[in-house]
Write an enzyme that holds these catalytic residues in place. Structure first.
Site, PDB file in Angstrom:
ATOM      1  N   TRP A 131       0.793  -1.234   0.000  1.00  0.00           N
ATOM      2  CA  TRP A 131       0.000   0.000   0.000  1.00  0.00           C
ATOM      3  C   TRP A 131       0.826   1.284   0.000  1.00  0.00           C
ATOM      4  O   TRP A 131       0.268   2.371   0.010  1.00  0.00           O
ATOM      5  CB  TRP A 131      -0.962   0.006   1.192  1.00  0.00           C
ATOM      6  CG  TRP A 131      -0.363  -0.419   2.504  1.00  0.00           C
ATOM      7  CD1 TRP A 131      -0.491  -1.648   3.080  1.00  0.00           C
ATOM      8  CD2 TRP A 131       0.441   0.357   3.406  1.00  0.00           C
ATOM      9  NE1 TRP A 131       0.190  -1.685   4.284  1.00  0.00           N
ATOM     10  CE2 TRP A 131       0.769  -0.461   4.503  1.00  0.00           C
ATOM     11  CE3 TRP A 131       0.924   1.671   3.391  1.00  0.00           C
ATOM     12  CZ2 TRP A 131       1.552  -0.021   5.573  1.00  0.00           C
ATOM     13  CZ3 TRP A 131       1.703   2.106   4.449  1.00  0.00           C
ATOM     14  CH2 TRP A 131       2.010   1.265   5.520  1.00  0.00           C
ATOM     15  N   LYS A 158      -2.976  -8.405  -7.566  1.00  0.00           N
ATOM     16  CA  LYS A 158      -3.805  -7.982  -6.427  1.00  0.00           C
ATOM     17  C   LYS A 158      -3.187  -6.773  -5.743  1.00  0.00           C
ATOM     18  O   LYS A 158      -2.064  -6.861  -5.239  1.00  0.00           O
ATOM     19  CB  LYS A 158      -3.933  -9.109  -5.396  1.00  0.00           C
ATOM     20  CG  LYS A 158      -4.998  -8.757  -4.346  1.00  0.00           C
ATOM     21  CD  LYS A 158      -4.960  -9.650  -3.123  1.00  0.00           C
ATOM     22  CE  LYS A 158      -4.056  -9.128  -2.042  1.00  0.00           C
ATOM     23  NZ  LYS A 158      -4.446  -7.834  -1.465  1.00  0.00           N
ATOM     24  N   PRO A 159      -3.912  -5.647  -5.704  1.00  0.00           N
ATOM     25  CA  PRO A 159      -3.399  -4.498  -4.943  1.00  0.00           C
ATOM     26  C   PRO A 159      -3.656  -4.709  -3.449  1.00  0.00           C
ATOM     27  O   PRO A 159      -4.378  -5.630  -3.064  1.00  0.00           O
ATOM     28  CB  PRO A 159      -4.232  -3.333  -5.478  1.00  0.00           C
ATOM     29  CG  PRO A 159      -5.528  -3.966  -5.897  1.00  0.00           C
ATOM     30  CD  PRO A 159      -5.214  -5.371  -6.342  1.00  0.00           C
ATOM     31  N   GLU A 193      10.157  -8.909  -2.503  1.00  0.00           N
ATOM     32  CA  GLU A 193      10.748  -7.635  -2.065  1.00  0.00           C
ATOM     33  C   GLU A 193      10.080  -7.313  -0.734  1.00  0.00           C
ATOM     34  O   GLU A 193       8.901  -6.984  -0.693  1.00  0.00           O
ATOM     35  CB  GLU A 193      10.515  -6.561  -3.123  1.00  0.00           C
ATOM     36  CG  GLU A 193      11.512  -5.428  -3.021  1.00  0.00           C
ATOM     37  CD  GLU A 193      10.944  -4.251  -2.261  1.00  0.00           C
ATOM     38  OE1 GLU A 193      11.138  -4.221  -1.016  1.00  0.00           O
ATOM     39  OE2 GLU A 193      10.334  -3.377  -2.887  1.00  0.00           O
ATOM     40  N   CYS A 196      10.072   0.830   2.198  1.00  0.00           N
ATOM     41  CA  CYS A 196      10.861  -0.327   2.667  1.00  0.00           C
ATOM     42  C   CYS A 196      12.354  -0.004   2.679  1.00  0.00           C
ATOM     43  O   CYS A 196      13.100  -0.588   3.460  1.00  0.00           O
ATOM     44  CB  CYS A 196      10.565  -1.556   1.832  1.00  0.00           C
ATOM     45  SG  CYS A 196      10.482  -1.215   0.095  1.00  0.00           S
ATOM     46  N   GLU A 237      11.231  -2.970  11.698  1.00  0.00           N
ATOM     47  CA  GLU A 237      10.809  -1.987  10.703  1.00  0.00           C
ATOM     48  C   GLU A 237       9.583  -1.255  11.238  1.00  0.00           C
ATOM     49  O   GLU A 237       8.562  -1.875  11.527  1.00  0.00           O
ATOM     50  CB  GLU A 237      10.468  -2.706   9.391  1.00  0.00           C
ATOM     51  CG  GLU A 237      10.214  -1.753   8.264  1.00  0.00           C
ATOM     52  CD  GLU A 237       9.896  -2.457   6.953  1.00  0.00           C
ATOM     53  OE1 GLU A 237       9.178  -3.469   6.965  1.00  0.00           O
ATOM     54  OE2 GLU A 237      10.382  -1.976   5.914  1.00  0.00           O
TER      55      GLU A 237
HETATM   56  P1  ADP Z   1       1.789  -4.909   5.466  1.00  0.00           P
HETATM   57  O1  ADP Z   1       2.029  -5.565   6.786  1.00  0.00           O
HETATM   58  O2  ADP Z   1       2.791  -3.890   5.128  1.00  0.00           O
HETATM   59  O3  ADP Z   1       0.378  -4.507   5.217  1.00  0.00           O
HETATM   60  P2  ADP Z   1       1.441  -7.330   3.986  1.00  0.00           P
HETATM   61  O4  ADP Z   1       2.545  -8.247   3.604  1.00  0.00           O
HETATM   62  O5  ADP Z   1       0.432  -7.820   4.962  1.00  0.00           O
HETATM   63  O6  ADP Z   1       2.132  -5.999   4.390  1.00  0.00           O
HETATM   64  O7  ADP Z   1       0.647  -6.879   2.685  1.00  0.00           O
HETATM   65  C1  ADP Z   1       1.234  -6.741   1.407  1.00  0.00           C
HETATM   66  C2  ADP Z   1       0.318  -7.379   0.382  1.00  0.00           C
HETATM   67  O8  ADP Z   1       0.239  -8.775   0.650  1.00  0.00           O
HETATM   68  C3  ADP Z   1      -1.112  -6.870   0.419  1.00  0.00           C
HETATM   69  O9  ADP Z   1      -1.604  -6.824  -0.914  1.00  0.00           O
HETATM   70  C4  ADP Z   1      -1.831  -7.930   1.230  1.00  0.00           C
HETATM   71  O10 ADP Z   1      -3.207  -8.020   0.975  1.00  0.00           O
HETATM   72  C5  ADP Z   1      -1.116  -9.190   0.757  1.00  0.00           C
HETATM   73  N1  ADP Z   1      -1.178 -10.328   1.672  1.00  0.00           N
HETATM   74  C6  ADP Z   1      -1.341 -10.326   3.029  1.00  0.00           C
HETATM   75  N2  ADP Z   1      -1.317 -11.598   3.506  1.00  0.00           N
HETATM   76  C7  ADP Z   1      -1.148 -12.420   2.443  1.00  0.00           C
HETATM   77  C8  ADP Z   1      -1.038 -13.849   2.273  1.00  0.00           C
HETATM   78  N3  ADP Z   1      -1.094 -14.679   3.301  1.00  0.00           N
HETATM   79  N4  ADP Z   1      -0.814 -14.319   1.023  1.00  0.00           N
HETATM   80  C9  ADP Z   1      -0.711 -13.489  -0.025  1.00  0.00           C
HETATM   81  N5  ADP Z   1      -0.836 -12.143   0.061  1.00  0.00           N
HETATM   82  C10 ADP Z   1      -1.049 -11.610   1.266  1.00  0.00           C
END
Ligand code: ADP
Length: 493
Positions: free
Chosen positions: A174, A198-199, A272, A306, A403
């Protein structure tokens, strides 16, 4: 928000000019934001089979901007089927033809720059001047750069033939929604892959707006598909059998889960993940420039970066002087409404992220570091955090190890270059670092000793589509940007 969009002047002559230049002042544009967004599958806006929607809030004031579709497994499957159906024709197109689509996408994004900049700021909370001068033009620059590669792939790996992988699944975070979309889509499409992307759940609006841009560009249906949703949707993208590669940008915890899940499947993976970069200031550094670099390194995009320079390592002999200069410089930072073009530090992306920052900052004080926080008024609604620095930080404290992903800087000191390297590398991460010194030989020597994918010298947060970006250790693997990043989307035969 249904006010008319002020049409930006078309900028058609920039192809060979300065890609960063376009008519500014996007804060006057009012982007159209729909009340409800569907999924984008097979070139059509499609109601989710899940029948579920979730709200997307504006961090600026906490209001609901729109409702986004919550894609379930069946929706993700439909997106993969559409991408698989589009793959044969798209991958067989001559590279020059694929390149034309990418050029068109880049130009359309420039044409709609104001609209995208304002939407990005409303959706994510970043200052409009950053969305306007960085995110949108850099996103366009990534499409231009990869458009240039599309018909020159045979030169990317001499003696080899580059073949696309097939359907790739991409998951983005995000903090730079539109730019991360560009980093992911442009190289995948240039190489002839088709995509399911997927955003992040808090910032899906510019992605769905981008779908309208893809339609304007005439991109064949199914070449790019967007599925919105939260972690279950992301997990479905990762686990789908048709995915030949997963490209993920996000947290280290989720990255590790993805790596475990894909082990043994033969799918390609690039990750990443997080960072805890050291920004190293040697005593011979140009101090005023270095202070600008420190401020930019940590406060750019509210620290939701990041590669943020979140650990300042300053040589002991100049530590007091540097701290005094940072404090003075901080006083001129404006925190507030992201849509105000004078704002330096906008809103925190979500209430959850604000809680996380607040908790980590409390741990810094509890563990004995000295906190210095900008005294300023904050908007009464929305999610905001005052720029904060900690001095007297030690490596064992959480604020030096974890972080924070917020406008919070931890300052540590060192005596010798060796100690600086030792401290800089004493982290689970390895994404980026900065060195400030007048001596080129010292910069070269130290930069080769730093375990970081990107090392900036006498600058910070400098980006360019030609330059590969990525990490070591818990910051992930694979590169994005440059030839190296593009080759991660191709089979070398
Ligand atoms: P943050 O903690 O910075 O929000 P996330 O890693 O949770 O970072 O989120 C980054 C992306 O990964 C988002 O698009 C989120 O919806 C997605 N995401 C979160 N959990 C999972 C999962 N178990 N598998 C795949 N994608 C995921």
């Amino acid at each position: 928000m249904s006010a008319k969009t002020k049409k930006a002047k078309p900028v058609r002559d920039l192809l060979f000019g300065n890609l960063w230049e376009y008519d500014p002042a996007p804060e006057t544009a009012e982007p159209h934001i729909s009340e409800r967004y569907q999924l984008f599958i097979g070139g059509k806006f499609t109601a989710p089979r899940s029948k579920k929607f979730f709200p997307s809030f504006s961090p600026r004031d906490g209001s609901t901007l729109a409702e986004m579709a919550h894609a379930n497994d069946a929706d993700v499957d439909a997106a993969y089927q559409a991408a698989a159906a589009a793959f044969p024709a798209w991958s067989k197109l001559p590279g020059a033809e694929r390149g034309k689509y990418l050029y068109r996408i880049a130009r359309l994004l420039q044409d709609r720059a104001r609209e995208f900049a304002v939407a990005e700021t409303l959706d994510g909370g970043k200052p409009i001047k950053e969305a306007r001068d960085f995110d949108v033009p850099m996103a366009a620059a990534h499409f231009f750069y990869h458009a240039g590669w599309a018909d020159k792939l045979s030169y990317a790996a001499p003696g080899k033939t580059l073949a696309p992988l097939g359907v790739v699944g991409q998951i983005i975070p995000w903090n730079f929604p539109l730019l991360m979309l560009a980093w992911k889509l442009a190289p995948a499409l240039a190489c002839g892959n088709t995509v399911v992307l997927k955003p992040a759940e808090t910032t899906s609006i510019t992605c769905m707006k981008f779908a309208t841009l893809l339609l304007e560009a005439g991109l064949p249906p199914g070449v790019v598909n967007f599925v919105t949703g939260a972690k279950e949707t992301g997990a479905a993208v990762v686990q789908h059998p048709l995915a030949k590669k997963i490209a993920f940008t996000g947290s280290t915890a989720v990255g590790k889960w993805i790596q475990h899940t894909l082990a043994g499947t033969g799918k390609r993976l690039t990750l990443e993940l997080g960072g805890k970069a050291a920004n190293i200031i040697m005593e011979d550094a140009p101090l005023d420039q270095a202070v600008e670099g420190i401020i930019n390194g940590i406060f750019f995009n509210q620290g939701h970066v990041c590669c943020a320079g979140s650990r300042l390592l300053v040589q002991e002999s100049i530590a007091d002087q540097v701290l005094a200069k940072i404090k003075i410089r901080m006083r001129s930072l404006r925190v507030g409404d992201p849509l105000d073009k004078n704002t330096d530090i906008g809103a925190i992306n979500s209430s959850q992220q604000l809680d996380k920052i607040t908790e980590l900052v409390a741990s810094g004080s509890a563990e004995g570091a000295q906190m210095h926080q900008l005294e300023c008024a904050l908007p009464s609604q929305g999610w905001y955090f005052r720029p904060t620095i900690f001095s007297g930080v030690t490596l064992s404290q959480r604020i030096a190890r974890e972080e924070i992903f917020g406008p919070v800087l931890s300052i540590l000191t060192f005596r010798t270059p060796e100690e600086a390297i030792e401290k800089a590398n004493n982290t689970a991460y390895g994404l980026s670092a900065g060195i400030w010194s007048e001596k080129g030989s010292r910069i070269l020597r130290m930069s080769t000793q730093l375990k970081a994918g990107v090392v900036w010298a006498n600058t910070y947060n400098a980006f360019d589509p030609t330059s590969p970006f990525g990490g070591y250790k818990e910051s992930g693997f694979g590169r994005e940007g440059g030839k190296q990043g593009m080759l991660d989307y191709a089979e070398l035969l």
